[in-house]
Design a protein around this motif. Structure first.
Motif, PDB file in Angstrom:
ATOM      1  N   MET A   1      29.556  49.669 -34.338  1.00 25.75           N
ATOM      2  CA  MET A   1      30.105  49.607 -35.867  1.00 25.75           C
ATOM      3  C   MET A   1      31.811  49.280 -36.303  1.00 25.75           C
ATOM      4  N   LEU A   2      32.609  49.870 -34.745  1.00 25.94           N
ATOM      5  CA  LEU A   2      34.066  49.198 -35.270  1.00 25.94           C
ATOM      6  C   LEU A   2      34.320  47.979 -35.304  1.00 25.94           C
ATOM      7  N   SER A   3      34.006  46.832 -34.542  1.00 27.51           N
ATOM      8  CA  SER A   3      34.302  45.795 -34.714  1.00 27.51           C
ATOM      9  C   SER A   3      33.477  45.638 -35.465  1.00 27.51           C
ATOM     10  N   VAL A   4      33.003  45.563 -36.219  1.00 30.71           N
ATOM     11  CA  VAL A   4      32.309  45.244 -37.544  1.00 30.71           C
ATOM     12  C   VAL A   4      33.408  45.832 -38.837  1.00 30.71           C
ATOM     13  N   LEU A   5      33.434  47.306 -38.632  1.00 27.69           N
ATOM     14  CA  LEU A   5      33.945  47.686 -40.005  1.00 27.69           C
ATOM     15  C   LEU A   5      35.629  47.431 -39.482  1.00 27.69           C
TER      16      LEU A   5
ATOM     17  N   PHE B   1      31.817  37.928 -38.560  1.00 26.00           N
ATOM     18  CA  PHE B   1      32.857  39.054 -37.867  1.00 26.00           C
ATOM     19  C   PHE B   1      33.889  38.794 -36.770  1.00 26.00           C
ATOM     20  N   SER B   2      34.943  38.542 -36.939  1.00 29.64           N
ATOM     21  CA  SER B   2      35.603  37.870 -36.473  1.00 29.64           C
ATOM     22  C   SER B   2      36.102  38.803 -35.038  1.00 29.64           C
ATOM     23  N   LYS B   3      36.074  40.320 -35.238  1.00 32.98           N
ATOM     24  CA  LYS B   3      36.533  41.493 -34.123  1.00 32.98           C
ATOM     25  C   LYS B   3      34.793  41.947 -33.685  1.00 32.98           C
ATOM     26  N   LEU B   4      34.217  41.123 -33.746  1.00 37.28           N
ATOM     27  CA  LEU B   4      32.746  41.587 -33.142  1.00 37.28           C
ATOM     28  C   LEU B   4      32.724  40.380 -31.615  1.00 37.28           C
ATOM     29  N   LYS B   5      33.143  39.418 -30.996  1.00 35.28           N
ATOM     30  CA  LYS B   5      33.261  38.770 -29.771  1.00 35.28           C
ATOM     31  C   LYS B   5      34.460  40.144 -28.952  1.00 35.28           C
ATOM     32  N   TYR B   6      35.226  41.075 -29.956  1.00 37.84           N
ATOM     33  CA  TYR B   6      35.895  41.316 -28.301  1.00 37.84           C
ATOM     34  C   TYR B   6      35.216  42.657 -28.256  1.00 37.84           C
ATOM     35  N   GLY B   7      34.436  43.379 -29.582  1.00 40.72           N
ATOM     36  CA  GLY B   7      32.881  44.070 -29.702  1.00 40.72           C
ATOM     37  C   GLY B   7      32.143  44.293 -28.339  1.00 40.72           C
ATOM     38  N   LEU B   8      31.901  42.921 -28.538  1.00 40.63           N
ATOM     39  CA  LEU B   8      30.946  42.958 -26.769  1.00 40.63           C
ATOM     40  C   LEU B   8      30.960  42.890 -25.403  1.00 40.63           C
ATOM     41  N   ALA B   9      32.562  42.053 -25.433  1.00 42.64           N
ATOM     42  CA  ALA B   9      33.420  42.864 -24.764  1.00 42.64           C
ATOM     43  C   ALA B   9      33.870  43.457 -24.094  1.00 42.64           C
ATOM     44  N   ILE B  10      33.857  44.688 -24.502  1.00 42.78           N
ATOM     45  CA  ILE B  10      33.915  46.318 -24.779  1.00 42.78           C
ATOM     46  C   ILE B  10      32.582  46.521 -23.995  1.00 42.78           C
ATOM     47  N   ILE B  11      31.532  45.772 -24.975  1.00 45.04           N
ATOM     48  CA  ILE B  11      30.264  46.278 -25.035  1.00 45.04           C
ATOM     49  C   ILE B  11      29.783  46.187 -23.000  1.00 45.04           C
ATOM     50  N   LEU B  12      30.260  44.934 -22.906  1.00 42.22           N
ATOM     51  CA  LEU B  12      29.612  44.260 -22.077  1.00 42.22           C
ATOM     52  C   LEU B  12      30.219  44.991 -20.477  1.00 42.22           C
ATOM     53  N   SER B  13      31.976  45.298 -20.453  1.00 43.80           N
ATOM     54  CA  SER B  13      32.909  45.847 -19.989  1.00 43.80           C
ATOM     55  C   SER B  13      32.410  47.451 -19.762  1.00 43.80           C
ATOM     56  N   PHE B  14      31.482  48.116 -20.474  1.00 44.22           N
ATOM     57  CA  PHE B  14      31.039  49.009 -20.059  1.00 44.22           C
ATOM     58  C   PHE B  14      29.630  49.478 -19.630  1.00 44.22           C
TER      59      PHE B  14
ATOM     60  N   MET C   1      35.267  43.625 -41.671  1.00 44.86           N
ATOM     61  CA  MET C   1      35.789  43.621 -42.629  1.00 44.86           C
ATOM     62  C   MET C   1      37.391  44.095 -43.518  1.00 44.86           C
ATOM     63  N   ILE C   2      38.209  45.362 -42.367  1.00 43.40           N
ATOM     64  CA  ILE C   2      39.189  45.883 -43.322  1.00 43.40           C
ATOM     65  C   ILE C   2      40.372  44.372 -42.813  1.00 43.40           C
ATOM     66  N   PHE C   3      40.141  43.776 -41.596  1.00 40.31           N
ATOM     67  CA  PHE C   3      41.490  42.828 -41.192  1.00 40.31           C
ATOM     68  C   PHE C   3      40.955  41.532 -40.994  1.00 40.31           C
ATOM     69  N   PRO C   4      40.279  41.122 -42.063  1.00 38.26           N
ATOM     70  CA  PRO C   4      39.287  39.943 -41.959  1.00 38.26           C
ATOM     71  C   PRO C   4      40.506  38.888 -40.738  1.00 38.26           C
ATOM     72  N   GLU C   5      40.295  37.794 -40.747  1.00 37.19           N
ATOM     73  CA  GLU C   5      40.745  36.435 -40.092  1.00 37.19           C
ATOM     74  C   GLU C   5      40.822  35.251 -41.133  1.00 37.19           C
ATOM     75  N   LYS C   6      42.610  35.374 -41.056  1.00 32.44           N
ATOM     76  CA  LYS C   6      43.018  33.923 -42.296  1.00 32.44           C
ATOM     77  C   LYS C   6      42.867  33.459 -41.471  1.00 32.44           C
ATOM     78  N   PRO C   7      41.573  31.492 -42.814  1.00 34.78           N
ATOM     79  CA  PRO C   7      41.723  30.738 -42.282  1.00 34.78           C
ATOM     80  C   PRO C   7      42.769  30.238 -41.689  1.00 34.78           C
ATOM     81  N   ILE C   8      43.018  28.910 -41.447  1.00 34.68           N
ATOM     82  CA  ILE C   8      43.988  27.669 -40.301  1.00 34.68           C
ATOM     83  C   ILE C   8      44.158  27.254 -41.814  1.00 34.68           C
ATOM     84  N   GLU C   9      45.365  26.640 -42.125  1.00 40.04           N
ATOM     85  CA  GLU C   9      46.056  25.968 -42.856  1.00 40.04           C
ATOM     86  C   GLU C   9      45.886  24.848 -42.439  1.00 40.04           C
ATOM     87  N   GLU C  10      45.577  23.689 -43.083  1.00 36.50           N
ATOM     88  CA  GLU C  10      45.170  21.945 -43.038  1.00 36.50           C
ATOM     89  C   GLU C  10      46.502  21.962 -43.706  1.00 36.50           C
ATOM     90  N   GLU C  11      47.644  20.961 -41.881  1.00 37.67           N
ATOM     91  CA  GLU C  11      48.719  19.443 -43.402  1.00 37.67           C
ATOM     92  C   GLU C  11      48.349  18.762 -43.148  1.00 37.67           C
TER      93      GLU C  11
END
Length: 75
Positions: free
Chosen positions: A58-62, A18-31, A65-75
């Protein structure tokens, strides 16, 4: 505090899924830090704290899932 440590080790296994989970954890630790700072002046009920933690997780996981991180294209 011990519960947060156990929660971190549980979520550490899922952070790459889950790409947004690290931001959710940052919010939780700040709280939690803010709650500890204002504890001598104002008491926040444990049920409200658990509600905030659950909603943020729940919001960070959702959002991951709604806005997945796009994979980095290799050249």
């Amino acid at each position: 505090m011990l519960g947060l440590r156990a929660l971190f080790f549980l979520l550490d296994n899922f952070i790459h899924l889950f790409s947004k989970l690290k931001y959710g954890l940052a919010i939780i630790l700040s709280f939690i830090g803010l709650k500890m700072i204002i504890a001598p002046f104002y008491h926040i009920e444990s049920s409200y704290s658990l509600l905030v933690i659950g909603v943020v997780l729940m919001l960070s996981v959702l959002l991951s899932m709604i806005f997945p991180e796009k994979p980095i294209e290799e050249e």
